[in-house]
Design an enzyme around this catalytic site. Structure first.
Site, short mmCIF file in Angstrom:
data_model
loop_
_atom_site.label_atom_id
_atom_site.label_comp_id
_atom_site.label_asym_id
_atom_site.label_seq_id
_atom_site.Cartn_x
_atom_site.Cartn_y
_atom_site.Cartn_z
N LYS A 10 0.85 -1.20 0.00
CA LYS A 10 0.00 0.00 0.00
C LYS A 10 0.88 1.24 0.00
O LYS A 10 2.04 1.23 0.43
CB LYS A 10 -0.96 0.03 1.20
CG LYS A 10 -0.30 0.16 2.58
CD LYS A 10 -0.03 1.59 3.02
CE LYS A 10 0.75 1.62 4.33
NZ LYS A 10 1.37 2.92 4.61
N LEU A 99 5.43 0.39 3.36
CA LEU A 99 4.52 -0.14 2.34
C LEU A 99 3.59 -1.22 2.90
O LEU A 99 2.87 -1.88 2.13
CB LEU A 99 5.34 -0.72 1.18
CG LEU A 99 6.24 0.27 0.44
CD1 LEU A 99 7.12 -0.46 -0.57
CD2 LEU A 99 5.41 1.36 -0.25
N ASP A 136 -2.60 -1.13 10.14
CA ASP A 136 -2.75 -1.21 8.68
C ASP A 136 -3.44 -2.49 8.23
O ASP A 136 -3.84 -2.60 7.06
CB ASP A 136 -1.38 -1.13 8.00
CG ASP A 136 -0.82 0.28 7.96
OD1 ASP A 136 -1.61 1.24 8.05
OD2 ASP A 136 0.41 0.42 7.84
#
Length: 287
Positions: A10, A99, A136
């Site tokens: 992401k 990420l 996340d």
């Protein structure tokens, strides 16, 4: 039965830090989307009830420190599953890069085991479980593009942004998210950035998306690691439409609309750091 599950990386198109919470976390508001750089999890059931994780990269933990392992144990306990699972993780996403590679692996484990163990839990319940593992993980369970609030676990899915290329460049350093947040000094209000980004995506305006890129954590990470600023400057000089650090760093991403620019930007960065990727936005939510 064996399943292969993708675990995409992401990026944060916006990241506002709104204040410190009573539970020690920070209140955030951010827009996240997934890109076509993925780990892969090969998952199959075991009759002995054990959870075993193996990694393609030998230096990464495959025991209780591994988020995918934690996800499997959590789901097994939550649903009182008697079966075990073998999980092999092929790593492509850089580690400690901003990420969400570990979080995406955990989310993929939850989704894959939900299928293999025949649990039929909705994504909402998997996301709720994922929030126990990390902020996340809920976003990675849903995938696609979302406005995230709370400590990042409250997810509002939004439409996919217009297609474009994404150049990712990671310098050879790791960044501690906890340390970055610890050093964060609060401003009055950053909320408008994520609201503007969400509006730009809903309007399907690539130009406004580029204008609305914002990451409050840059004010902490960039002075600590000058190489991140150098990568960002090099990206802009080589022709990206906009550039930003993802998450707490150190990866920087640049958006490129025209494919003709792509090779020029990629080659300019390849001569500057080793881990450079040219990928597309995914944008769409998991089924």
């Amino acid at each position: 039965m064996k399943r292969s599950i993708k675990a995409p990386a992401k990026i944060n198109l916006s990241l506002d830090v709104l204040g410190k919470r009573d539970d020690g976390y920070h209140e955030v508001k951010m827009v996240m989307t997934q890109v076509d750089l993925s780990d892969r999890l090969d998952i199959e059931p075991r009759d002995d009830g054990a959870v075993k994780v193996e990694m393609s990269e030998g230096f990464l933990p495959a025991d209780h420190r591994n988020l995918a392992y934690q996800a499997a144990v959590l789901l097994k306990q939550h649903c009182n599953v008697k079966q075990g699972a073998s999980i092999y993780i092929y790593k492509n996403i850089p580690v400690a890069a901003g990420l969400a590679g570990g979080s995406s692996d955990a989310a993929a484990a939850l989704r894959g085991l939900n299928e293999i163990w025949g649990l039929h839990l909705p994504l909402e319940e998997l996301a709720e479980l994922g929030a126990v593992l990390g902020s996340d993980v809920p976003f990675c369970v849903y995938g696609g593009t979302a406005l995230a609030t709370g400590r990042g676990e409250c997810i509002e899915t939004i439409s996919a942004p217009p297609p474009c290329w994404v150049i990712l460049a990671k310098p050879p350093i790791g960044v501690s998210t906890g340390e970055i947040y610890k050093r964060m000094r609060m401003k009055e209000n950053n909320e408008a950035y994520s609201d503007s980004m969400a509006a730009a995506i809903r309007d399907y305006s690539y130009r406004d998306i580029c204008r609305s890129l914002y990451n409050a954590l840059e004010q902490v990470t960039l002075p600590m690691y000058p190489e991140i600023t150098q990568i960002k400057q090099r990206m802009k000089a080589s022709g990206v439409d906009a550039a930003l650090m993802s998450g707490s760093g150190p990866t920087v991403f640049g958006l490129v609309k025209k494919e003709a620019k792509l090779n020029r930007v990629y080659n300019a960065l390849r001569g500057f750091c080793d881990q450079v990727y040219a990928v597309r936005l995914l944008g769409e939510k998991n089924a």
